[in-house]
Design an enzyme around this catalytic site. Structure first.
Site, mmCIF file in Angstrom:
data_model
loop_
_atom_site.group_PDB
_atom_site.id
_atom_site.type_symbol
_atom_site.label_atom_id
_atom_site.label_comp_id
_atom_site.label_asym_id
_atom_site.label_seq_id
_atom_site.Cartn_x
_atom_site.Cartn_y
_atom_site.Cartn_z
ATOM 1 C CG ASP A 46 -13.335 1.473 5.214
ATOM 2 O OD1 ASP A 46 -12.511 1.575 4.289
ATOM 3 O OD2 ASP A 46 -13.100 1.858 6.379
ATOM 4 N NE ARG A 85 -13.581 -2.290 5.923
ATOM 5 C CZ ARG A 85 -13.829 -2.264 7.239
ATOM 6 N NH1 ARG A 85 -14.836 -2.951 7.739
ATOM 7 N NH2 ARG A 85 -13.079 -1.533 8.047
ATOM 8 C CD GLN A 111 -5.649 4.857 6.693
ATOM 9 O OE1 GLN A 111 -4.762 4.821 5.845
ATOM 10 N NE2 GLN A 111 -6.398 3.807 6.991
ATOM 11 N NE ARG A 129 -3.819 -0.239 2.176
ATOM 12 C CZ ARG A 129 -4.721 -0.011 3.122
ATOM 13 N NH1 ARG A 129 -4.772 -0.798 4.182
ATOM 14 N NH2 ARG A 129 -5.555 0.997 3.014
HETATM 15 C C1 S3P Z 1 -9.547 5.112 8.239
HETATM 16 C C2 S3P Z 1 -9.575 5.854 7.081
HETATM 17 C C3 S3P Z 1 -9.898 5.297 5.767
HETATM 18 C C4 S3P Z 1 -10.541 3.920 5.863
HETATM 19 C C5 S3P Z 1 -9.840 3.043 6.867
HETATM 20 C C6 S3P Z 1 -9.877 3.677 8.248
HETATM 21 C C7 S3P Z 1 -9.193 5.774 9.505
HETATM 22 O O1 S3P Z 1 -8.713 5.179 5.014
HETATM 23 O O2 S3P Z 1 -10.553 3.278 4.613
HETATM 24 O O3 S3P Z 1 -10.438 1.772 6.934
HETATM 25 O O4 S3P Z 1 -9.410 5.179 10.585
HETATM 26 O O5 S3P Z 1 -8.691 6.903 9.452
HETATM 27 P P1 S3P Z 1 -8.135 6.401 4.120
HETATM 28 O O6 S3P Z 1 -7.713 7.471 5.030
HETATM 29 O O7 S3P Z 1 -6.974 5.784 3.373
HETATM 30 O O8 S3P Z 1 -9.268 6.771 3.213
#
Ligand code: S3P
Length: 447
Positions: free
Chosen positions: A324, A404, A174, A127
């Site tokens: 998600d 998922r 994130q 990733r």
């Molecule tokens: C999350 C943000 C999302 C999500 C992940 C959890 C978080 O990712 O897909 O399962 O807890 O901040 P991204 O920030 O890459 O969109």
């Protein structure tokens, strides 16, 4: 983390009925641990998600000096080291499958006087990490990483880090949260501009811990200012049930005739409820009962009854609020009348798996008509008829280390003529270890 594949087949026994509870919210659980680790004194966390992703964060914070204990089945305590007080970890931080743990902790390490090595499983090691490295480099952190900017990598923290103004280029909670966490130990004001609103658990919780934080709205955009160096006070946190986990039994009830289930204590933060809005637009019979507030987050019990669903065009603007939930939405779409079109979903290609291609492939194996575009899927539903693969044998779907995908095809199995087999259900341990027994309690059968 090496693991043994655990194949499983999901079949329907009877309509789903009864009440169930899903485990604590994964996003909130990570943040509760991390902010508690930065407070001075002991925090108490009730309802923490006990899954591999969250335990990886527990282990990493331990390695950096926080003392974290499981008091009993519902309560954990964390004795924090204070902002600026993280210790040099003597081991590599193994984040397993968890993108959230890895990226948030990279932010934390970036403004501390430590060097932290991050490793992960085969999925996490594919990733992209440049999205977090970019702003953290601007704040002064340094990285040792192989070309391609993937794990394993090393973060060399900057002390003092420098405050920046950063416009988050992809909608990502994130990335936003990594910069916010780095900002806690950065003197001055760090300003983050988020053009599309994403989940705001970090903002809510940081405010609760006493950080100096300002959030301004400008239409759908948010401007967040964090003032460092912060002093955080320990908190009592109650983690609500995860709406991203509740999505699976809810869609299962919608697509299996005769079903009527109540999923209790589901977090309904407005940055997370896109799926429920889209399902209602498709004709789903969903009601929110006993609406209340738990630990600063809106919560309700959600009742879902079997419904005749209609295909719709899902507006791309809603994607960050249900990012998600697309895999399970695609299963609902496969059972709806007519076409469901989705777009603006290129982020799904860099989740735990490439969720657009893995879902398209699996749905085709289940006999569903799917067209895959660069940034979305178009799915023609059966109008409520059971999924029937072209071949008579039970389709065997590859889950690609993605929890998922496992749960989505488990639900597809319940809506299929002969069931669906999944090559490996062990990824359930990352977010929802109790999924099989919970579904069995509601009347589903796994073979
Ligand atoms: C999350 C943000 C999302 C999500 C992940 C959890 C978080 O990712 O897909 O399962 O807890 O901040 P991204 O920030 O890459 O969109």
């Amino acid at each position: 983390m090496a693991h043994e594949p655990l194949p499983r087949t999901f079949l329907l026994r009877k309509p789903l009925s009864g009440r169930a509870r899903v485990p604590g919210d994964k996003s909130i659980s990570h943040r509760a641990l991390i902010l508690s680790a930065l407070a001075v004194g002991e925090s108490r966390i009730e309802g923490l998600l006990e899954s591999e992703d969250v335990i990886a964060t527990v282990a990493a914070l331990w390695a950096m000096g926080a003392q974290i204990d499981r008091v009993d089945e519902t309560v954990w305590t964390v004795k924090g080291v204070g902002v600026g007080g993280l210790l040099q970890p003597e081991i590599a931080l193994d984040m397993g499958n968890s993108g959230t743990g890895a990226r948030l902790l990279m932010g934390l390490a970036a403004s501390h006087a430590i060097t932290a090595t991050f490793i992960g499983d085969a999925s996490l090691s594919k990733r992209p990490m440049a999205r977090v490295m970019e702003p953290l480099k601007q704040m002064g952190a340094d990285f040792s990483v192989t070309p391609g900017d993937r794990l394993p990598l090393m973060v060399h923290g900057a002390v003092p880090a420098v405050p920046i103004e950063y416009r988050v280029p992809v909608p990502s909670a994130q990335v936003k949260s990594a910069v916010m966490l780095a900002a806690l130990n950065t003197p001055g004001v760090t300003r983050i501009i988020e053009p599309e609103r994403t989940r705001d658990h970090t903002e809510r919780m940081m405010g609760g811990f006493g950080a100096e934080l300002r959030v301004e709205s400008d239409g759908d955009a948010r401007i967040i200012e964090v003032t460092g160096e912060a002093e955080l006070r320990p908190q009592n946190i109650v983690v609500p049930g995860d709406p991203s986990s509740a999505a699976f039994p809810i869609v299962a009830a919608l697509v299996v005739p005769g079903s009527d289930v109540l999923i209790e204590n589901v977090g309904l933060n407005p940055t997370r409820t896109g799926l429920f809005e889209v399902l209602r637009d498709m004709g789903a019979d969903l009601t929110f009962e006993n609406e209340r507030e738990v630990g600063g987050e809106p919560v309700a019990d959600i009742r879902a009854r079997h419904s005749a669903l209609r295909g719709i065009d899902v507006p791309p603007e809603i994607a960050p609020r249900m990012i998600d939930e697309f895999p399970i939405l695609f299963i609902a779409a496969a059972m709806a009348e007519g076409e469901t079109r989705t777009s603006g979903l290129s982020e799904l290609r860099v989740k735990e798996s490439d969720r657009l291609s893995v879902m398209a492939r699996g749905l085709k194996q289940c006999g569903v008509t799917v067209e895959e575009q660069e940034d979305g899927l178009t799915i023609t539903g059966t109008g409520g008829d059971k999924l029937r693969p072209l071949e008579t044998s039970i389709p065997k779907v590859a889950a690609e280390l993605d929890h998922r995908i496992v749960m989505s095809f488990a639900v597809a199995g319940l809506a299929s003529q002969h069931g669906v087999a999944i090559d490996d259900i062990s990824p359930l341990a990352t977010s929802f270890p109790t999924f099989p027994p919970m579904m069995a309690d509601l009347g589903a059968i796994a073979g």
